[in-house]
Design a protein around this motif. Sequence first.
Motif, short mmCIF file in Angstrom:
data_model
loop_
_atom_site.label_atom_id
_atom_site.label_comp_id
_atom_site.label_asym_id
_atom_site.label_seq_id
_atom_site.Cartn_x
_atom_site.Cartn_y
_atom_site.Cartn_z
N GLN A 59 4.74 7.75 -7.80
CA GLN A 59 3.92 6.91 -8.67
C GLN A 59 2.98 6.03 -7.86
OE1 GLN A 59 6.24 4.53 -11.36
NE2 GLN A 59 4.47 3.41 -12.17
N LEU A 60 3.46 5.52 -6.73
CA LEU A 60 2.62 4.68 -5.88
C LEU A 60 1.53 5.49 -5.20
CD1 LEU A 60 5.31 2.43 -4.15
CD2 LEU A 60 3.67 1.73 -5.90
N PRO A 78 6.79 -1.12 -7.07
CA PRO A 78 5.89 -2.02 -7.81
C PRO A 78 4.99 -1.24 -8.75
CG PRO A 78 5.18 -1.80 -5.53
CD PRO A 78 6.51 -1.13 -5.62
N ASP A 79 4.72 -1.83 -9.90
CA ASP A 79 3.85 -1.14 -10.85
C ASP A 79 2.39 -1.42 -10.53
OD1 ASP A 79 3.44 -3.76 -11.68
OD2 ASP A 79 4.75 -3.57 -13.41
N GLU A 80 1.52 -0.76 -11.25
CA GLU A 80 0.09 -0.86 -10.99
C GLU A 80 -0.42 -2.27 -11.23
OE1 GLU A 80 -3.13 1.70 -9.65
OE2 GLU A 80 -0.98 1.96 -9.86
N ILE A 81 0.13 -2.96 -12.23
CA ILE A 81 -0.32 -4.33 -12.52
C ILE A 81 0.02 -5.25 -11.35
CG2 ILE A 81 0.01 -6.31 -14.05
CD1 ILE A 81 0.47 -4.33 -16.33
N GLY A 82 1.23 -5.09 -10.80
CA GLY A 82 1.62 -5.91 -9.66
C GLY A 82 0.74 -5.65 -8.45
N ARG A 101 5.49 -9.03 -5.32
CA ARG A 101 5.15 -10.20 -6.15
C ARG A 101 5.24 -11.49 -5.34
NH1 ARG A 101 4.21 -10.41 -11.24
NH2 ARG A 101 5.00 -8.29 -11.55
N GLY A 154 -1.42 6.61 -7.35
CA GLY A 154 -2.24 5.56 -7.94
C GLY A 154 -3.50 5.30 -7.13
N LEU A 162 12.96 -1.21 -7.15
CA LEU A 162 12.06 -0.43 -7.97
C LEU A 162 10.66 -0.48 -7.38
CD1 LEU A 162 13.20 -1.58 -11.53
CD2 LEU A 162 13.82 0.51 -10.33
#
Length: 836
Positions: free
Chosen positions: A294-295, A263-267, A232, A298, A261
């Motif tokens: 998860q990364l 980073p999520d997909e939105i980030g 971010r 994606g 944590l």
Amino acid sequence: MSDEEQVGSAPDDAPRRAADARAADARPPEAGDKDKARDKDRDAKPASDEGKADSDGESADSEADDKESERERAAGRFREHTRNPLAEESGEDGPTSLAAASRAHGDAKQRFVNVRDQNNFDRTHFDSAHIGDIYLRMDARQSGAGMRRGPVPDEELRRLRRAHVAPPGYEGLRNALRARRLLVLGAAPGTGRTSTALSLLDDVTRFAVEAPDAEPPTDSRVWRVDPDDGVRRLADSLGGEEARRGTGYLLELSLTRPGVLPPDEIGLDGLAAALAGCNAFAVIVVTAGSAANQLLTGRYGMLCPPAPTQELLTTRLRERLEEHVAAAPDDSPPLEELLTRAKELADLKEVRDAVGLEDLRPAEAELFASLLAGRLLESVSYEELLSGCRSLAADQAQEWFAGVDRALATLPADPEGSAGRTAALFHPVAFRIALAVLGGASHSTVASAAHLLTWELSVQSDPDNTPARPLFCDDPASDLALSRAELKNGRVEVAGTEVAARLIWYRGSALPGAVLTEIWDRHFPARAPVVRWLRLLADDPRPQVWMRAAVAAGELCVQDFDHGYAELIRPLAEASTPRRRFFAATTMDQAAGHASHRKAVHKLVDDWARYGTESLRWSAAMALGYGNAMATMGATLDALARIGVRDEGGQVAIASLNVVRLLALPDSAQVLRRMNDWTLHKYVEYQDLGLVTTVRLMLTSVDEVLFDESGSPLGDRGDWPLALALAATRPELVRPMADLMWTALNTARSREVAMDALESLLRSAVRGKDSERARPGLAALLPVLIAEEQDRRRLDWLLRRMMNDPENRLPDAQARALWHLAVPARGRTGEEERNG
């Protein structure tokens, strides 16, 4: 007391060994013979003596009945001696399969043969060397991260363009980065992932700068980003006027640190949009594993394969040798000749075994290339070359286990929040240890054992809290990458039947020994949970588990024999279950394979055989059966005889089993001579040992006793009976085996069991699709065993019994073929020729 139990005399039913005595002592059993003999004797007596004859006849009959009853009891005791001594005394697991255990033992030993005494005891390390202008350090690895933040110097990028070896699929990675502006690159540490990321950023930013409408960069084209800043903060920095256009950013995330944590997909979408706004690119490097799944699954995630080893090594060698050639006199060998000599040196078996890695990572290739160049330039001795090569696997193992406790120390204080993270941190460590112990077993077996060890490590680390058991932390692809392992299609044995399975191995023969040495030598607190775990594996009914664990336990005990003997060997050798004692015996045999511990093992096994409890003598017998527990074969046979005759032959079953195991070794002729000596001994316990061993020889198959198929003439005859395989491959053993079998067939107490064993031998030549393979052995053995008329009568009776067996009838044609094997045409009578 019967005649055969009187100490100092041979049993009255023992046959004479001379060839001319066979006709007098043997005949096939026939129903009603005893009654016919009585009737004949009664009819021959005078009438005047009839009353006295009746009295004497009743007395004789009573004496004969008593003697016959005693012989039947002796035969029953003999049959009990031939039972399976590996049967479980309790529990529902059933008997231990000696054949499956022998096959697993052979596979397990191969993992430690080539590197024996290299990673053990003398952890030799090549500390440093001067190679031209290069000062090579072996005691530490370079940091893979380099600086945490700041521009990458142009000089480093130029060197990278010259020396970087692109991994397979590099073009796809570059195209994805160009199209998406952002790439999440996953790989195991040390595989060159950072170099690949820098090379990708260098390529795409150079292409962007060279575009016709591009603005020239105001600063360096590639920057490292502090991982603490996160995704971010990087996105926010690209939105201002100070954003550097046409720049590439490298961000290395450590997802195992507390509070970090993914980073999520939105980030990630926000960062990609910010990068597109300033014509920039970014590569986020993560360690492949459950935390990064998860990364990597994606839209921005891709795996980074390692660079090809040979190309990597050649590039590093060329880089090292070019500097020497440039400064060398004109008469020095040219570069291509030096490269050829370096390749020949690297291909030497001794050098390959010292390296012990199938694939080299960039840092390892650089080290290996420096060692080879140093040897060619004579600044490194051959011994230093081998020592430096051995340090590669040891350094990898050290890197794998370093820092785990430091990561645990930084976990949050809340037990509920740290329990799952503790198990997740220990899982890769446990998997590597399980793979070192069980390599070659099925992937599911290794994964299951790794979870057991994860539990033990977690309990040892925090005994006050029950560790969590993560159910979905496994990632097979990540386990392979993080442990330098590979899956192969193979077969495993399940209840005596082979089934297809995925087998898992380390990609390198040196890694199992290096991992065991590292965990045992450098991490003493880990010994307690590992010992508890090995004891659990010792109770596993699958030979592919407990036998592999026993071999690995032997390698561990060699590192610190005092500790291993006290914690593993002695407790298991005195256990109540045969499998645990077999485990201890195998561990002792593995330790005996190391010259530094051979004498100690010899002394301990000899003490067990002489003075030990019943359990220790049992364990000693199993250790002796491997052939390494004594200095000579004669001493081994003496110790087994001592165990077999003690306490009125109470352990003759286990002693005879291990004498038969010795027959698969080159000294089998000496074993057969000793068996013959036992059958001629004046004490009945020795006679029983010889007879029981003979019957076991007739019943045992090759795959039950052959531990190492390499170089053995029995290696391709695993399904053959051992006696037939020996007869086919070693003709000089036919006569001694036939004499022993004849003795067993003509001794009252062993006759019935020996006849059943002979039937088993005969059926082996007609049973199954591969039965024809065993016929040469039977054709060599039977004519010597069935040499006289009474022997042929016995065989005729046995074949007729087999032909009339309602449950397993032998076809007439097969019975006739067996008869012809035993009685060649030149040895048959005229009547036999007409009937045959």
